[in-house]
Scaffold this active site. Structure first.
Site, mmCIF file in Angstrom:
data_model
loop_
_atom_site.group_PDB
_atom_site.id
_atom_site.type_symbol
_atom_site.label_atom_id
_atom_site.label_comp_id
_atom_site.label_asym_id
_atom_site.label_seq_id
_atom_site.Cartn_x
_atom_site.Cartn_y
_atom_site.Cartn_z
ATOM 1 N N PHE A 54 2.569 -1.583 8.679
ATOM 2 C CA PHE A 54 2.957 -1.708 10.082
ATOM 3 C C PHE A 54 2.821 -3.178 10.451
ATOM 4 C CE2 PHE A 54 3.216 2.695 11.529
ATOM 5 C CZ PHE A 54 2.498 3.375 10.554
ATOM 6 N N GLU A 56 0.842 -1.188 0.000
ATOM 7 C CA GLU A 56 0.000 0.000 0.000
ATOM 8 C C GLU A 56 0.882 1.244 0.000
ATOM 9 O OE1 GLU A 56 -3.167 -2.589 2.618
ATOM 10 O OE2 GLU A 56 -2.605 -0.609 3.359
ATOM 11 N N HIS A 96 -0.099 0.529 15.928
ATOM 12 C CA HIS A 96 0.994 0.949 15.042
ATOM 13 C C HIS A 96 2.336 0.822 15.732
ATOM 14 C CE1 HIS A 96 -2.568 2.926 13.373
ATOM 15 N NE2 HIS A 96 -1.937 3.009 12.218
ATOM 16 N N ASP A 120 1.696 -4.546 12.894
ATOM 17 C CA ASP A 120 0.389 -4.823 13.504
ATOM 18 C C ASP A 120 -0.612 -5.285 12.439
ATOM 19 O OD1 ASP A 120 0.630 -2.644 16.224
ATOM 20 O OD2 ASP A 120 1.837 -2.350 14.434
ATOM 21 N N PHE A 121 -0.493 -4.736 11.232
ATOM 22 C CA PHE A 121 -1.448 -5.068 10.176
ATOM 23 C C PHE A 121 -1.236 -6.472 9.624
ATOM 24 C CE2 PHE A 121 -2.391 -0.948 10.976
ATOM 25 C CZ PHE A 121 -2.034 0.059 10.092
ATOM 26 N N GLU A 180 -4.832 -6.384 2.998
ATOM 27 C CA GLU A 180 -3.604 -7.068 3.454
ATOM 28 C C GLU A 180 -3.614 -8.567 3.182
ATOM 29 O OE1 GLU A 180 -4.703 -4.488 5.013
ATOM 30 O OE2 GLU A 180 -2.940 -3.227 5.356
#
Lengths: 325, 329
Positions: B81, B29, B127, B83-84, B58
């Site tokens: 990130f 992205e 994040h 986290d994603f 994702e």
């Protein structure tokens, strides 16, 4: 478009190979001699037979988990396939992958158990083919349930944004696992595949029990994708005559619905057609049935005589680096 | 040798591998613009066909990259990130990691998933996480975590050439640092599974990961003034983990401290502590093991709270002192 007699007989034979393998698979499961699960394609056999006949060897198939017609139609060896289902060393993946098996040599991808995974994988393979400028098509075959998972949007979105050579075959067999469409789809839709309209992806509903129609409609969009016309989708309308899997309690099955569709059985109607056009009489059809029955019987006999997998191979192929990390 | 910043080193690795091998391409992205900056400038050089901006998908982006990797390409996916990465957990864990095994080598997935990771910016719970421990349990994934510019370049080049899928962690603090490290000229590759001994010492072994390597070195420098010799080991790759180097060091020092930004429970320290108690390793220790890690809580916003959450040199020093309290017994 004209379909030659050799192709007609191939289409008929592939329907039978799917059906007879499913029947034998379930028999051995009921006898307690087979651990793998059967998700029979009973009543839907025309779809795998038709779509695989429309592909070139270099095309790439992400197969359906229902029945093994996608594999057989692409050339997967019956003996190796059955050995895999029976968990033997001669299996396509030596008993490791089971029903997840893939067959690289015939460009058939392996099968994820979490249905819906294949959707983005297929888009990615189509992206690779396009990046390298190859005249190959990626075809994904899923049911309406898998097509309804979240990545379905992503698959069609990416296919449309990147104009991918991706053909999507959505088999709508009236059931999603153990429930009906009213659980999975809002009421009063115009169908399942027409969701592709949003992305301006050409799509069409097809009678999935007419094997020649399945073949010719698939061939048309495969050829178009190969020529760079972009993604397309076919919704093959059929009915699952059996259960979701071999031990399905079947308590939810609407008998009237199933009986109505039994009258449109794809194998029965094709036998009628082949006789009507004078290509094969009863005896000729029976001879073909015998050949296919024998092919399946031999495969199971060979598998039963084969050795179970050797635990010494447990750590093979986790990564390219040796052993378990 | 040249002096290069960490983020520049990552970009050099991507550029060199894309120049060397036309099957290498990037997707993710906003990687054309690249807010953080790692991939900035690459689209101008290689074009949109090889630096592919994707929609916000994702799981499907990782899936598409896997599909492309199985058909002859070498994609490098960015998840903005770490986290994603949980959005892509199905494809990372169930598909990417397992496919070579399930297909018994018929298919393999030469895919790199780059993940800016870690805290220090008060970006809060979504994040700032260090998510590598969640994927640590998954067989079939390699995990790399460079702490220096030289390793950032060398490990990323190795990752791209690897025929196995790699999670490649890039700590955001390191990405935004102004410090320059020396990096070797030429085709600089760093092998997986080979730890680096960042500082030698005889009194305690400190194993540190990612941005925590610097904290361990600060702690070591501080304690040098008290004649305490701290050996700092940077594993560089989490999978494979160079336990041979780590336990050779513990055999020398007899004390072990593990420093990670991931949480304490089931973390990297937990794995090393378990290995330290197993077999002959059991007899190496003269003091209990210390694990310096984030607590088992979400990452709070606001620097004061995040500062209390994150491990740092002070906490490492305190941990080392606790192991030294057993000296002489």
């Amino acid at each position: 478009m004209s379909i030659g007699n050799a192709l007609r007989l191939r289409l008929y034979r592939e329907c039978l190979r799917t059906r007879f393998l499913d029947e034998a698979h379930q028999k051995y499961i009921k006898q307690g001699r087979c651990q793998s699960m059967s998700h029979p394609a009973t009543g839907q056999e025309a779809i795998s037979a038709g779509i695989t006949a429309a592909l070139k060897p270099e095309d790439i198939l992400y197969p359906s988990f229902r029945g093994f017609g996608d594999y057989l139609g692409r050339g997967t060896d019956m003996n190796a396939l059955v050995a895999e289902l029976m968990g033997r060393q001669g299996g396509v993946t030596r008993g490791v992958g089971g029903v997840h098996l893939g067959d690289r040599a015939n460009n058939v991808h392996a099968l994820a158990g979490c249905l819906g995974a294949a959707l983005s994988l297929a888009a990615g393979s189509a992206l690779a083919v396009k990046m390298r400028g190859e005249r190959r098509v990626v075809i994904i075959h899923v049911g309406e349930g898998a097509f309804n998972t979240p990545d379905s949007h992503a698959m069609m979105n990416m296919a449309a944004i990147w104009d991918l050579p991706l053909v999507m075959i959505i088999t709508n067999n009236q059931f999603v696992e153990f429930s009906y469409h009213d659980v999975h789809f809002p009421p009063n839709l115009d169908g399942v595949g027409c969701r592709a309209d949003y992305y301006k992806i050409p799509n069409k509903r097809v009678d999935g029990n007419d094997v020649e129609l399945v073949y010719s409609e698939t061939l048309a969009i495969v050829d178009a994708a190969r020529a760079g016309k972009g993604p397309a989708l076919l919704e093959m309308v059929t009915c699952r005559i059996g259960g979701h899997y071999d031990a399905d309690p079947l308590t939810y099955i609407d008998k009237e619905l199933v009986d109505e569709w039994k009258r449109k059985d794809p194998v029965d109607q094709y036998e009628t057609k082949l006789q009507a056009i004078g290509l094969a009489d009863q005896a000729a059809l029976e001879a073909i049935r015998e050949v296919v029955k024998n092919e399946v019987d031999v495969a199971f006999k060979l598998a039963l005589a084969d050795k179970p997998p050797d635990p010494a191979c447990l750590f093979d192929h986790v990564t390219e680096m040796d052993g378990a990390l | 040798m040249r002096k290069v910043k960490y983020m520049q080193a990552l970009k050099e690795a991507l550029r060199e591998e894309m120049q060397r091998d036309s099957s290498v391409f990037l997707l993710g992205e906003d990687i054309q613009v690249s807010n953080l900056g790692v991939t900035a400038g690459l689209v101008e050089q290689f074009g949109k066909e090889r630096v592919v901006d994707t929609p916000i998908h994702e799981n499907a982006i990782v899936g598409a990259a896997m599909g492309a990797a199985m058909e002859g390409m070498r994609p490098v996916v960015e998840i903005m990130f770490s986290d994603f990465a949980f959005l892509a957990a199905d494809n990372i864990i169930n598909q990417v990691a397992q496919w070579r095994y399930i297909t018994q080598g018929q298919f393999h997935v030469p895919l790199v998933i780059r993940m800016p990771t870690g805290g220090g910016f008060a970006y809060g719970p979504h994040h700032s996480q260090s998510t590598e421990t969640h994927f640590f349990q998954t067989p079939g994934l390699l995990i790399a975590f460079p702490s220096t510019a030289a390793d950032a370049k060398g490990l990323l080049k190795t990752a791209i050439r690897s025929n196995d899928p790699v999670l490649f962690l890039e700590h955001m603090l390191l990405c935004l640092e102004n410090t320059e490290d020396e990096i070797p000229d030429g085709d600089h590759l760093v092998p997986f599974g080979k730890a680096a001994i960042r500082r030698e010492g005889n009194d305690v072994t400190v194993v540190a990961f990612g941005a925590m390597v610097k904290q361990a070195l600060i702690a070591a420098e501080s304690l040098a003034g008290e004649s305490v010799g701290v050996e700092v080991i940077d594993p560089r790759t989490i999978v494979p983990l160079d336990t041979r180097t780590i336990f050779a060091s513990v055999a020398k020092t007899n004390r072990l401290v593990i420093v990670e930004e991931s949480r304490l429970r089931g973390g990297l320290g937990a794995e090393l502590a378990a290995q330290a108690s197993t077999g002959d390793n059991f007899f190496l220790l003269d003091a209990p093991i210390e694990r310096v890690a984030a607590p088992n809580i979400p990452v709070p916003c606001t620097s004061v709270l995040e500062g209390a959450y994150l491990p740092n040199a002070e906490k490492v020093i305190a941990a080392i002192r606790r192991t030294l309290a057993y000296r002489g017994n």
